[in-house]
Design a protein around this motif. Structure first.
Motif, PDB file in Angstrom:
ATOM      1  N   UNK A   1      -7.065  15.159 -11.351  1.00 16.86           N
ATOM      2  CA  UNK A   1      -6.396  15.453 -10.087  1.00 16.86           C
ATOM      3  C   UNK A   1      -6.142  14.187  -9.283  1.00 16.86           C
ATOM      4  N   UNK A   2      -7.087  13.276  -9.372  1.00 16.70           N
ATOM      5  CA  UNK A   2      -6.927  12.020  -8.643  1.00 16.70           C
ATOM      6  C   UNK A   2      -5.719  11.250  -9.176  1.00 16.70           C
ATOM      7  N   UNK A   3      -5.554  11.261 -10.490  1.00 13.91           N
ATOM      8  CA  UNK A   3      -4.404  10.575 -11.079  1.00 13.91           C
ATOM      9  C   UNK A   3      -3.108  11.277 -10.684  1.00 13.91           C
ATOM     10  N   UNK A   4      -3.162  12.616 -10.715  1.00 10.94           N
ATOM     11  CA  UNK A   4      -1.939  13.380 -10.507  1.00 10.94           C
ATOM     12  C   UNK A   4      -1.459  13.331  -9.065  1.00 10.94           C
ATOM     13  N   UNK A   5      -2.407  13.086  -8.150  1.00  9.24           N
ATOM     14  CA  UNK A   5      -2.050  13.139  -6.731  1.00  9.24           C
ATOM     15  C   UNK A   5      -0.944  12.130  -6.410  1.00  9.24           C
ATOM     16  N   UNK A   6       0.182  12.632  -5.911  1.00  9.84           N
ATOM     17  CA  UNK A   6       1.268  11.721  -5.578  1.00  9.84           C
ATOM     18  C   UNK A   6       0.863  10.878  -4.368  1.00  9.84           C
ATOM     19  N   UNK A   7       0.096  11.489  -3.443  1.00  7.91           N
ATOM     20  CA  UNK A   7      -0.341  10.813  -2.222  1.00  7.91           C
ATOM     21  C   UNK A   7       0.836  10.263  -1.450  1.00  7.91           C
ATOM     22  N   UNK A   8       1.853  11.086  -1.354  1.00  4.12           N
ATOM     23  CA  UNK A   8       3.064  10.669  -0.656  1.00  4.12           C
ATOM     24  C   UNK A   8       2.974  11.151   0.784  1.00  4.12           C
ATOM     25  N   UNK A   9       2.679  10.213   1.678  1.00  2.00           N
ATOM     26  CA  UNK A   9       2.532  10.545   3.090  1.00  2.00           C
ATOM     27  C   UNK A   9       3.867  10.350   3.795  1.00  2.00           C
ATOM     28  N   UNK A  10       4.266  11.326   4.581  1.00  2.74           N
ATOM     29  CA  UNK A  10       5.489  11.187   5.360  1.00  2.74           C
ATOM     30  C   UNK A  10       5.233  11.673   6.782  1.00  2.74           C
ATOM     31  N   UNK A  11       5.812  10.972   7.724  1.00  3.91           N
ATOM     32  CA  UNK A  11       5.774  11.461   9.103  1.00  3.91           C
ATOM     33  C   UNK A  11       7.186  11.937   9.405  1.00  3.91           C
ATOM     34  N   UNK A  12       7.313  13.204   9.747  1.00  5.12           N
ATOM     35  CA  UNK A  12       8.640  13.779   9.892  1.00  5.12           C
ATOM     36  C   UNK A  12       8.805  14.454  11.251  1.00  5.12           C
ATOM     37  N   UNK A  13      10.044  14.427  11.716  1.00  2.54           N
ATOM     38  CA  UNK A  13      10.336  15.064  12.999  1.00  2.54           C
ATOM     39  C   UNK A  13      10.684  16.528  12.775  1.00  2.54           C
ATOM     40  N   UNK A  14      10.200  17.361  13.693  1.00  5.61           N
ATOM     41  CA  UNK A  14      10.517  18.777  13.607  1.00  5.61           C
ATOM     42  C   UNK A  14      11.949  18.984  14.120  1.00  5.61           C
ATOM     43  N   UNK A  15      12.675  19.879  13.496  1.00  7.18           N
ATOM     44  CA  UNK A  15      14.001  20.214  14.019  1.00  7.18           C
ATOM     45  C   UNK A  15      13.805  21.219  15.158  1.00  7.18           C
ATOM     46  N   UNK A  16      13.640  20.687  16.384  1.00  4.68           N
ATOM     47  CA  UNK A  16      13.246  21.517  17.524  1.00  4.68           C
ATOM     48  C   UNK A  16      14.270  22.615  17.802  1.00  4.68           C
ATOM     49  N   UNK A  17      15.553  22.307  17.547  1.00  2.00           N
ATOM     50  CA  UNK A  17      16.610  23.268  17.877  1.00  2.00           C
ATOM     51  C   UNK A  17      16.519  24.534  17.032  1.00  2.00           C
ATOM     52  N   UNK A  18      16.157  24.334  15.753  1.00  7.47           N
ATOM     53  CA  UNK A  18      16.279  25.469  14.840  1.00  7.47           C
ATOM     54  C   UNK A  18      14.932  26.005  14.339  1.00  7.47           C
ATOM     55  N   UNK A  19      13.840  25.371  14.759  1.00  6.33           N
ATOM     56  CA  UNK A  19      12.517  25.772  14.239  1.00  6.33           C
ATOM     57  C   UNK A  19      12.281  27.281  14.349  1.00  6.33           C
ATOM     58  N   UNK A  20      12.774  27.886  15.427  1.00  4.14           N
ATOM     59  CA  UNK A  20      12.541  29.327  15.621  1.00  4.14           C
ATOM     60  C   UNK A  20      13.163  30.155  14.506  1.00  4.14           C
ATOM     61  N   UNK A  21      14.189  29.608  13.871  1.00  2.00           N
ATOM     62  CA  UNK A  21      14.893  30.392  12.848  1.00  2.00           C
ATOM     63  C   UNK A  21      14.381  30.111  11.437  1.00  2.00           C
TER      64      UNK A  21
END
Lengths: 525, 323
Positions: A185-205
């Motif tokens: 599992x340790x090998x397989x872990x991509x460990x891809x960290x991303x910080x992303x912005x929420x789409x505030x306008x459409x999140x409700x949908x």
């Protein structure tokens, strides 16, 4: 005064060195070079991993999109419809005056092929850049997996690049299935960290949108890590990428004493992070790890200093492994398993035991036969045979070669074939004796006549073994190594060794003139 | 001790048509078997999953099959005894490329009710790897043929090289035929064994050819058939002794080496037999068929020696500064 018997001296030196250098392997002492046992003999995990290089290209495109997004906002260049597909990034420039600005920025990114249709840009990677990206992804994967396994605390893991974008991983001495599972599992872990912005306008949908609809807005839907039913609509082009991460450590949260992971960004990452949080107060920032949202807190203020935290119900072991994975870097391209062999320690021990029995049995039979057939000459051949075994073991130990099960079979087979050279020589000597040559002549010319045959025969075998080594994998390579060392050793012991011994005994052989005793052949007078 | 009277020349070549016919039958039979019955590729080449399980009581094969049938992944899995009746091998064609999924654990939990299974070995080979291995194996064979061809052509003569390769092909085809006949799994170990047979048989052929080469130079006769008979007779005890000692070790491997190298040692046994026969009855007659001319060979050897002497003379003159 007898001339120095150089052949015997060389042979004895080889024998002594052989015995000396093979002792660590026999006695399993701490010091000294030892033969390492293959996984099939000691148990362990062997894996061949394939790097999914398509993914590396895809994420490269994504990161180019991120850069364009960040730069255009920073320089107030108005762009629209910024989209990234698997192969290209496209956007439209709203103001034609910005053309030189955006183009000088694009020029700074290496390896781009830019197509322009009015103010509509489509950007692809050049072919050279694709090749370089793939190469980099592979070597980065090797490096990353090695780092992770080193920190995991296993004895001598092997991580090596193999032809065609594959990675060989060998983990000797994995004892339990749980350990094996964790390592994989340790090998397989991509460990891809991303910080992303929420789409505030459409999140409700978010619960009404399909993946395709989301992507038409330039968004992507990721689930929550603890509750897969909870979904977030995020802007597909991330604010920040894990590539800008410099460190990750496990800590414990002060509120509930749960393990969390603190991460630190490099200076560029810190700047982007600061800029983004500064201009987006009151909005959500999602922390995404391998396609799952760990938390999406509201930004209260500008965050300088470039550090953040991932919390989300890890166990201590899990947090530890995630931190290792993050620290050693994300896998640019995910890996998949092409081949996996795991051998339990009990099976390995049994294989060693059985092949040792075979080795001793074969040696015993051959040696008895040689003495019966050739008399004292047979004993000489046996001395050469024993020296041969020691030399093979010590040379293998010296080069740190790995002894595998087929390799063991190779040693056993070498015993059968090693006496061949001595058989050829002894037959020639007998023949010359029959023709009436003196003992001295018979020995000298016997060796001389046998030489071309021995050299030609061994050399052709050597050729095939060398080809085996070049084209073989794993156990076949091991077999080829033992066989080739065996061939060289048998030439040394048979040609030099027994000749030296014969020379040493020559006065006595000539004096006794009992050819039946010395050569197993009764000379008719 | 000695087995064969040294001075006697056996007329090996007299029965060469009979032995060639036998070899031809074995050869064609092997090709036929390979073409119709085919080879039983193990997971190394075909891809798939193999799990070796050991019980401390005789393995309940039927229960194991029933237990495995509960999971779709293992449907159609082949369960066979391996070596002893306490040990089984479970084989199926699927192979998961997912790193974090563990087939061994899945099997262990399914087998819990059948006794106390110990998972000793899990091999998973993806289909792509199998193809690559097969291609590499064939490549290794072809390249070693070519390399050997050139070496022998250089050290002996081109007819010797062709005859050697003919004997090699004979041995390998018959060995592979035996692998097909006895349903031996073709895996990496078997491939290593086939290639060892190649090396062994080469060794054997070269020893006899070396004797023929020196026979051509020294024999009173100019008839290649006579020279072959003399040379094969002279090397006969060596041929049989070496085959004998090698066979002894291979038999020990076969009986005491454990199940893991059973196939390996069996292939070697067949190969050593074929190799010994072919060096006498395939390689040598081919020399006759290729119309090997003793006088011409002697003339060309003489020319070589003359050329060498000429070169030495010229060098001597050059070194003395005459030229």
């Amino acid at each position: 005064m007898q001339k120095l018997n150089l052949k015997l001296v060389i042979f004895l030196a080889a024998l002594i060195l052989g015995v000396g250098f093979s002792m660590p392997s026999f006695l399993q002492t701490k010091a000294g070079a030892k033969i390492s046992l293959g996984l099939d003999l000691q148990g362990g995990l062997h894996m061949l991993l394939g790097v999914q290089t398509d993914e590396a290209l895809r994420s490269k495109i994504k990161s180019i999109a991120s850069s364009i997004n960040y730069y255009s906002k920073k320089e107030d260049i108005l762009i629209d419809k910024l989209r990234s597909s698997d192969e290209s990034v496209s956007f439209e420039l709203l103001d034609g005056d910005d053309e030189p600005k955006i183009e000088s920025m694009l020029k700074e990114i290496k390896g781009l092929a830019i197509h322009k249709d009015g103010l509509k840009y489509t950007i692809n990677l050049t072919d050279e850049e694709k090749v370089a990206t793939v190469e980099y992804a592979i070597s980065q994967a090797v490096e990353t997996i090695r780092n992770r396994l080193d920190q995991f605390g296993l004895a001598e893991p092997t991580v090596a690049k193999q032809g065609g974008g594959n990675i060989l991983v060998e983990l000797p001495g994995i004892k339990s299935q749980a350990d094996e599972q964790r390592a994989r599992e340790l090998i397989a872990k991509a460990a891809h960290l991303q910080l992303m912005a929420l789409d505030e306008k459409r999140q409700d949908r978010v619960y009404e949108l399909s993946e395709a609809e989301a992507s038409s807005y330039g968004d992507i839907i990721y689930p929550d890590v603890k509750n897969p039913n909870r979904k977030y609509l995020l802007q597909a082009i991330p604010v920040l990428d894990g590539a800008m991460l410099t460190d990750a450590r496990v800590a414990f949260s002060q509120q509930n004493n749960q393990p969390v992971i603190n991460f630190t960004l490099n200076s560029e990452g810190a700047r982007i992070f600061g800029d983004f949080t500064g201009s987006n107060v009151g909005k959500h920032l999602a922390i995404v790890l391998d396609g799952k949202v760990y938390s999406a807190p509201v930004i209260n203020e500008r965050i300088g200093g470039g550090s953040g935290q991932i919390s989300g119900g890890f166990s201590v072991d899990e947090a530890h492994d995630v931190a290792i994975a993050l620290r050693s870097g994300a896998l640019l391209a995910p890996v998949k398993m092409l081949e996996r062999r795991s051998i339990g320690p009990s099976l390995g021990a049994e294989s060693i035991q059985k092949s040792l029995i075979a080795l001793c049995g074969a040696m015993f039979l051959v040696m008895v036969f040689m003495v019966l057939y050739y008399g004292v000459s047979g004993i000489f051949a046996n001395i050469a045979l024993i020296a041969n075994i020691f030399i093979i073991i010590s040379v293998m130990a010296f080069f740190g070669a790995t002894l595998t099960l087929p390799g063991m079979a190779g040693v056993v087979l070498t015993i059968g074939m090693a006496v061949d050279a001595n058989v050829i020589i002894n037959e020639r000597i007998r023949e010359l004796l029959r023709e009436g040559a003196s003992i001295k002549q018979a020995i000298a010319r016997g060796y001389e006549h046998a030489m071309t045959a021995i050299i030609d025969a061994n050399f052709t075998t050597f050729i095939t073994v060398a080809v085996l080594y070049a084209y073989g994998t794993g156990p076949i390579k091991g077999f080829a190594v033992t066989m080739s060392i065996g061939i060289l050793a048998s030439m040394l012991t048979a040609i030099l060794g027994t000749r030296g011994i014969f020379d040493y005994f020559l006065p006595r052989i000539e004096k006794s003139a009992n050819t039946s005793f010395w050569f197993g052949y009764k000379r008719s007078k | 001790m000695q087995i064969f009277s040294k001075s006697k020349v056996y007329d090996f070549m007299r029965i060469r048509y009979a032995s060639l016919t036998l070899s031809a039958v074995l050869f064609v039979g092997s090709l036929f078997l390979i073409a119709t019955k085919g080879l039983n590729y193990g997971i190394d080449f075909a891809g798939g999953t193999l799990i070796q399980v050991k019980y401390n009581t005789p393995a309940p094969l039927e229960k194991i099959r029933q237990a495995l049938a509960k999971d779709d992944v293992f449907k159609g899995a082949l369960v066979t005894e391996f070596g002893s009746n306490e040990e089984v091998v479970i084989r199926f064609s699927g192979s998961s490329s997912n790193l974090s999924q563990d087939v061994g654990e899945a099997v262990a939990s399914l087998l819990k009710e059948t006794g106390e299974p110990e998972i000793r070995r899990v091999d998973i080979v993806g289909p792509k790897v199998g193809n690559e291995l097969r291609e590499k194996g064939a490549m290794a064979l072809i390249i070693s043929f070519i390399a050997v061809l050139f070496y022998i052509a250089w050290r002996f003569e081109w007819r010797f090289a062709l005859a050697t390769i003919a004997a090699e092909i004979h041995d390998i085809v018959i060995t592979i035929g035996a692998i097909s006949l006895f349903d031996i799994d073709v895996n990496l170990d078997t491939l290593a064994a086939v290639l060892t047979v190649l090396g062994y048989s080469l060794n054997d052929t070269i020893i006899i050819f070396d004797r023929i080469r020196s026979g051509i130079k020294d024999s009173k006769s100019t008839d290649i058939t006579t020279i072959i008979n003399e040379s094969v007779s002279a090397t006969l005890s060596r041929t049989l002794l070496t085959s004998g000692t090698t066979m002894m070790t291979v038999l020990v491997l076969f009986f005491f080496g454990g199940d893991m190298i059973h196939g390996f040692s069996f292939v070697l046994m067949v190969g050593i037999l074929a190799g010994t026969i072919s060096s006498i009855y395939i390689a040598s007659p081919f020399l006759i068929w290729f119309k090997f001319n003793v006088d011409k060979f002697r003339a060309s050897e003489a020319a070589k020696i003359k050329a060498k002497k000429e070169r030495e003379r010229e060098r001597a003159m050059y070194e003395k500064g005459v030229v």
